[in-house]
Design an enzyme around this catalytic site. Structure first.
Site, PDB file in Angstrom:
ATOM      1  N   HIS A   1      -2.328  43.971  97.943  1.00  0.00           N
ATOM      2  CA  HIS A   1      -2.203  42.515  97.837  1.00  0.00           C
ATOM      3  C   HIS A   1      -0.738  42.162  98.087  1.00  0.00           C
ATOM      4  CE1 HIS A   1      -6.326  42.016  96.438  1.00  0.00           C
ATOM      5  NE2 HIS A   1      -6.126  43.137  95.771  1.00  0.00           N
TER       6      HIS A   1
ATOM      7  N   ARG B   1     -10.796  41.904  93.136  1.00  0.00           N
ATOM      8  CA  ARG B   1     -10.766  43.066  92.249  1.00  0.00           C
ATOM      9  C   ARG B   1     -11.622  42.911  91.000  1.00  0.00           C
ATOM     10  NH1 ARG B   1      -9.616  46.735  95.848  1.00  0.00           N
ATOM     11  NH2 ARG B   1      -7.758  46.171  97.060  1.00  0.00           N
TER      12      ARG B   1
ATOM     13  N   ARG C   1       5.782  66.232  92.277  1.00  0.00           N
ATOM     14  CA  ARG C   1       4.822  65.156  91.982  1.00  0.00           C
ATOM     15  C   ARG C   1       3.599  65.199  92.905  1.00  0.00           C
ATOM     16  NH1 ARG C   1       7.352  59.590  94.565  1.00  0.00           N
ATOM     17  NH2 ARG C   1       8.256  60.544  96.422  1.00  0.00           N
TER      18      ARG C   1
ATOM     19  N   LEU D   1      -3.919  48.126  94.241  1.00  0.00           N
ATOM     20  CA  LEU D   1      -3.311  46.844  93.896  1.00  0.00           C
ATOM     21  C   LEU D   1      -2.237  46.432  94.895  1.00  0.00           C
ATOM     22  CD1 LEU D   1      -3.152  44.553  91.790  1.00  0.00           C
ATOM     23  CD2 LEU D   1      -1.438  45.936  90.576  1.00  0.00           C
ATOM     24  N   ILE D   2      -1.432  47.380  95.356  1.00  0.00           N
ATOM     25  CA  ILE D   2      -0.318  47.012  96.232  1.00  0.00           C
ATOM     26  C   ILE D   2      -0.773  46.573  97.622  1.00  0.00           C
ATOM     27  CG2 ILE D   2       1.319  48.466  95.000  1.00  0.00           C
ATOM     28  CD1 ILE D   2       1.046  50.528  97.248  1.00  0.00           C
TER      29      ILE D   2
ATOM     30  N   GLN E   1       8.021  58.398  89.926  1.00  0.00           N
ATOM     31  CA  GLN E   1       7.746  59.802  89.615  1.00  0.00           C
ATOM     32  C   GLN E   1       8.866  60.710  90.114  1.00  0.00           C
ATOM     33  OE1 GLN E   1       3.860  60.723  91.225  1.00  0.00           O
ATOM     34  NE2 GLN E   1       2.809  59.977  89.393  1.00  0.00           N
TER      35      GLN E   1
END
Length: 243
Positions: free
Chosen positions: A108, A203, A176, A105-106, A118
């Site tokens: 975009h 997407r 993490r 997503l990032i 985290q």
């Protein structure tokens, strides 16, 4: 997966009329009592329409084909004059999605993000997102506990590093790296309507990852409710790219 609309553009119709010396008259809006028929006028559509009409000072709506917001925006979309869609935006709070999804997503760049850290949040009780292809063998579940091995290694790594003198944040920061990409994350995402159209087209697509395709479909369904004019040419029943 839960995709919750938490904010959207709100139009000030009185200000819009006053700024244009009352040449602008939004459909369904009565200056006397402030009543607005939401079936006719939608804030997230009205502001782009106002921006477009400003370019030509066409407040009087002389053309019946573009007199309504839906008609005006249909014309805007047909000519691909997408810049006016940038005047309205929507913000979503997204939970129950994986870090794999947010990594995609990032990409975009025209959307804005605030994601769970985290480094600060204890991930010992985090959950794993079950991808669509594996849900049948998991009894249809979309979420589950993290694999025991990952939890055990995460907990042990945090304890070991703190025993070595590292602060808790530094220990979680290192631990993490053991967590799988399917670990649940939570993210706030804001975008203008042009940015949302672009990301959803890519997407909510047959070639996209199955999880993010579900996400795109949920976004489009909700955006069509608050900005039906801006998304009138996008069908939320079938992913793009099909036959």
């Amino acid at each position: 997966m839960r995709v919750t609309l938490i904010a959207k553009t709100e139009a000030n119709y009185f200000a819009m009329m006053e700024a244009t010396d009352h040449e602008y008259d939004p459909s369904g809006f009565d200056e006397g009592d402030g009543f607005r028929n939401l079936d006719i006028t939608n804030d997230c559509d009205s502001v782009p329409v106002f921006g477009g009409r400003n370019c030509y000072q066409s407040w009087g709506k002389p053309n019946p084909a573009t007199a309504t917001e839906m008609g005006y925006l249909k014309n805007i979309l047909s000519h691909e004059h997408y810049s006016v869609l940038e005047h309205s935006s929507a913000t979503f709070y997204v939970t129950g999605v994986s870090r794999n999804l947010t990594h995609e997503l990032i990409r975009h760049r025209h959307l804005s993000y605030s994601e769970l850290s985290q480094r600060y949040v204890d991930m010992e009780n985090a959950r794993i997102v079950i991808p669509p292809a594996l849900r049948q063998e998991h009894g249809g579940e979309v979420m589950g506990p993290l694999p025991w091995g990952a939890v055990r290694d995460y907990e042990a790594t945090v304890r070991r590093l703190m025993a070595q003198g590292l602060k808790r944040k530094q220990a979680r920061e290192a631990a993490r790296y053991i967590l799988p990409g399917g670990t649940e994350t939570r993210i706030v995402v804001t975008g203008n309507m042009r940015a949302w159209r672009d990301s959803i087209y890519k997407r909510f697509n047959v070639s996209a990852d199955a999880e993010i395709r579900e996400f795109g479909g949920s976004l489009l369904t909700q955006l069509k409710e608050i900005a039906p004019g801006c998304f009138q040419d996008m069908d939320n029943t079938e992913p793009f790219g099909g036959k």
